[in-house]
Scaffold this motif. Structure first.
Motif, short mmCIF file in Angstrom:
data_model
loop_
_atom_site.label_atom_id
_atom_site.label_comp_id
_atom_site.label_asym_id
_atom_site.label_seq_id
_atom_site.Cartn_x
_atom_site.Cartn_y
_atom_site.Cartn_z
N GLU A 14 -9.17 -10.49 -0.95
CA GLU A 14 -8.75 -9.66 -2.08
C GLU A 14 -8.89 -10.41 -3.41
O GLU A 14 -7.99 -11.11 -3.82
CB GLU A 14 -7.30 -9.20 -1.88
CG GLU A 14 -7.13 -8.26 -0.70
CD GLU A 14 -5.73 -7.68 -0.59
OE1 GLU A 14 -5.52 -6.55 -1.05
OE2 GLU A 14 -4.84 -8.36 -0.06
N GLU A 17 0.82 -1.21 0.00
CA GLU A 17 0.00 0.00 0.00
C GLU A 17 0.85 1.26 0.00
O GLU A 17 0.33 2.36 -0.11
CB GLU A 17 -0.93 -0.01 1.20
CG GLU A 17 -2.05 -1.02 1.11
CD GLU A 17 -2.85 -0.86 -0.18
OE1 GLU A 17 -3.53 0.15 -0.33
OE2 GLU A 17 -2.78 -1.75 -1.04
N GLN A 68 -2.28 -8.06 -2.34
CA GLN A 68 -2.69 -7.64 -3.69
C GLN A 68 -1.63 -7.80 -4.77
O GLN A 68 -1.91 -8.31 -5.86
CB GLN A 68 -3.16 -6.19 -3.65
CG GLN A 68 -3.59 -5.70 -5.02
CD GLN A 68 -3.67 -4.19 -5.08
OE1 GLN A 68 -4.11 -3.57 -4.13
NE2 GLN A 68 -3.24 -3.61 -6.19
N GLU A 87 -15.76 2.84 5.50
CA GLU A 87 -15.15 2.08 4.41
C GLU A 87 -15.12 0.58 4.72
O GLU A 87 -14.56 0.16 5.71
CB GLU A 87 -13.73 2.58 4.16
CG GLU A 87 -13.07 1.85 3.00
CD GLU A 87 -11.58 2.16 2.88
OE1 GLU A 87 -11.13 3.24 3.29
OE2 GLU A 87 -10.87 1.28 2.37
#
Ligand code: 4AD
Ligand code: MG
Length: 482
Positions: free
Chosen positions: A246, A166, A208, A405
């Motif tokens: 994910e 990230e 990811q 979120e």
């Protein structure tokens, strides 16, 4: 063989007909030296076991205390008592493990969630936590089922990694070097060459990047594993160790990505409603009770079941970031200066802003897209034709009422040059991510994916309000007991 028991959930669905059975479980209560409420974790509904007067030794009866574990053999008969259709008339009762009633930390009364957090090793034995963790299980199962049925491949991405996916730098270090006297380079910096992996490593913040590697071979993949963030956020929404799902899909654009995310969330909630109704109804009741202590305007507008049905049956709202900012700027809350943080194009929306959008303005889940590039990760696809200074990326966040979120995702930048340029601007070390960039060198494809925070989903579905109550043993700042 020891385990020849019937689970209580199964037993309670039978027609009582003098069947001889064995059940095992933990005592919830023991009334009148005769009626045992036995629970084995399969359901919150206790089984009534009757120890007929005069049949059992006084010595044995004394040991039937709260949370003692029992093996009971008996016959299933219709119950004359209120609240149950059947009961078990015991022919033999064996104490498997005593429980000293004086010392047992949980009393047969209502305890606060805060108190139970301190007793997390025993809290599964309460109705609330038993229901929460059975629902959590069902949701996890539904997630695998959803993706499996669609032909996605489940990837196990590494827990220990050298990359910061990230780019947020909130990572826990992993090392075998001694803390007190690590080997150093001539300039005084730590010499990671001598560390276990010969380099600086961390616990992963996201699977990811590795997921993208797999998606560019299998097409559709998903991960479901623990992720770690060392952000010092002491909130009811953040954990230092949380589970993330994910999915990553080749040949998907942002629109496809949003559609999958919405279908996915609907599916798993519906699955839980169909397979865990009893627990959800219990949790709905609990929430209503809890909210009675709140002033009217702080209570949920819908009950839990109603809310979940609403989500299953209604499309999520879709707006761009720019539209979201406009709505906030036009809001009475903004005009009356009710927001603590400023609102203008370019801000990273704070939870008060997100909550305004979903809870006050739209009153349903909202997908916000096309965020400013400056506040999003390097891998998001740059939107074409932006005004200078208003560059956006093909990002999407899903915001849920009461949570904020719940999903973050994007279409990925598949154009090598643009990606490299972006990495340079954001100081992401391209040489360390050579393997990631190779996907853009050899058969690059449009692709997209998202991350769903599992505990935030469990919060939403169970109506619990603190994320520490939906993971068995929470890890948070100054919290790592058990
Ligand atoms: O928005 P995030 O940081 O996105 C990613 O990690 C991407 N790599 C996902 C992807 O596109 N594959 O995190 C994704 C989700 C958030 O929306 C939130 O639900 C959850 O993970 N999350 C947390 N949950 C609990 N505690 C925390 N500290 C969390 N940080 C993120
Ligand atoms: Mg995010």
């Amino acid at each position: 063989m020891f385990n020849k028991r019937v689970k209580i959930k199964e037993l309670l669905s039978w027609q009582p007909n003098n069947q001889e059975i064995t059940v095992m479980g933990w005592v919830r209560t023991f009334r009148n030296n005769q009626f045992i409420a036995l629970n084995d974790g399969s359901t919150n509904t206790n089984l009534q076991v009757v120890a007929a007067l005069g049949v059992f030794e006084e010595e044995l009866l004394k040991r039937i205390t709260t949370s003692a574990s029992l093996k009971v053999t008996g016959v299933v008969i219709p119950s004359l008592g209120k609240g149950q259709t059947l009961e078990v008339k015991a022919t033999s009762i064996e104490i498997l493990g005593d429980s000293d009633a004086e010392k047992y930390p949980l009393q047969p009364k209502k305890h606060s969630l805060e108190f139970l957090r301190e007793k997390a090793h025993l809290r599964f034995r309460t109705n609330t936590f038993a229901a929460v963790f059975r629902v959590r299980h069902t949701l996890a199962y539904a997630i695998h089922k959803f993706f499996n049925d669609k032909g996605f491949v489940y990837m196990h991405t590494p827990i220990i990694t050298a990359s910061d996916a990230e780019g947020a730098g909130e990572m826990f270090k992993v090392t075998t070097l001694p803390f007190d006297n690590p080997p150093r380079n001539e300039d005084g910096s730590i010499n990671f060459k001598e560390d276990f992996f010969g380099r600086n490593t961390n616990l992963t913040v996201s699977g990811q990047l590795e997921g993208e590697l797999a998606a560019t071979a299998f097409g559709d993949i998903y991960t479901f594993g623990p992720t770690f963030r060392a952000e010092n956020s002491n909130t009811t929404r953040h954990l230092a160790e949380f589970w993330m799902i994910e999915p990553e899909m080749a040949f998907y654009d942002l629109e496809d990505n949003m559609q999958l995310a919405e279908e996915f969330i609907r599916y798993i909630i519906k699955y839980a409603m169909e397979h865990n109704r009893e627990d959800l109804e219990f949790l709905a009741q609990r929430l209503t009770e809890e909210e009675k202590a709140l002033p009217q305007d702080k209570r949920s507008e819908m009950g839990l079941i109603e809310k979940l049905e609403f989500v299953i049956n209604n499309q999520f709202e879709k707006i761009t970031y720019t539209q979201a900012i406009d709505i906030l700027l036009q809001s009475p809350a903004y005009k009356k200066k009710k927001f603590q943080y400023d609102v203008k194009w370019g801000i990273d929306m704070q939870s008060e802003h997100e909550r305004y959008l979903v809870e006050k303005h739209f009153k349903k889940p909202v997908i916000v897209t096309n965020y400013p590039a400056a506040i999003k990760a390097f891998y998001m696809r740059q939107d074409d034709g932006c005004e200078p200074g208003k560059e956006t990326v093909a990002a999407m966040d899903i915001l849920a009422p009461g949570i904020g979120e719940i999903v973050g995702g994007s279409q990925r930048e598949e154009r090598l040059q643009k990606l490299e340029q972006r990495m340079q601007e954001m100081h992401v070390p391209a040489e360390e991510l050579w393997w990631y960039l190779d996907t853009r060198r050899f058969g690059s494809v449009p692709h997209a994916g998202f991350g769903l925070g599992f505990e935030r989903l469990v919060l939403f579905v169970t109506g619990m309000t603190n994320i520490r109550d939906v993971i068995a043993f929470p890890r948070a700042p100054k919290t790592a007991e058990f």
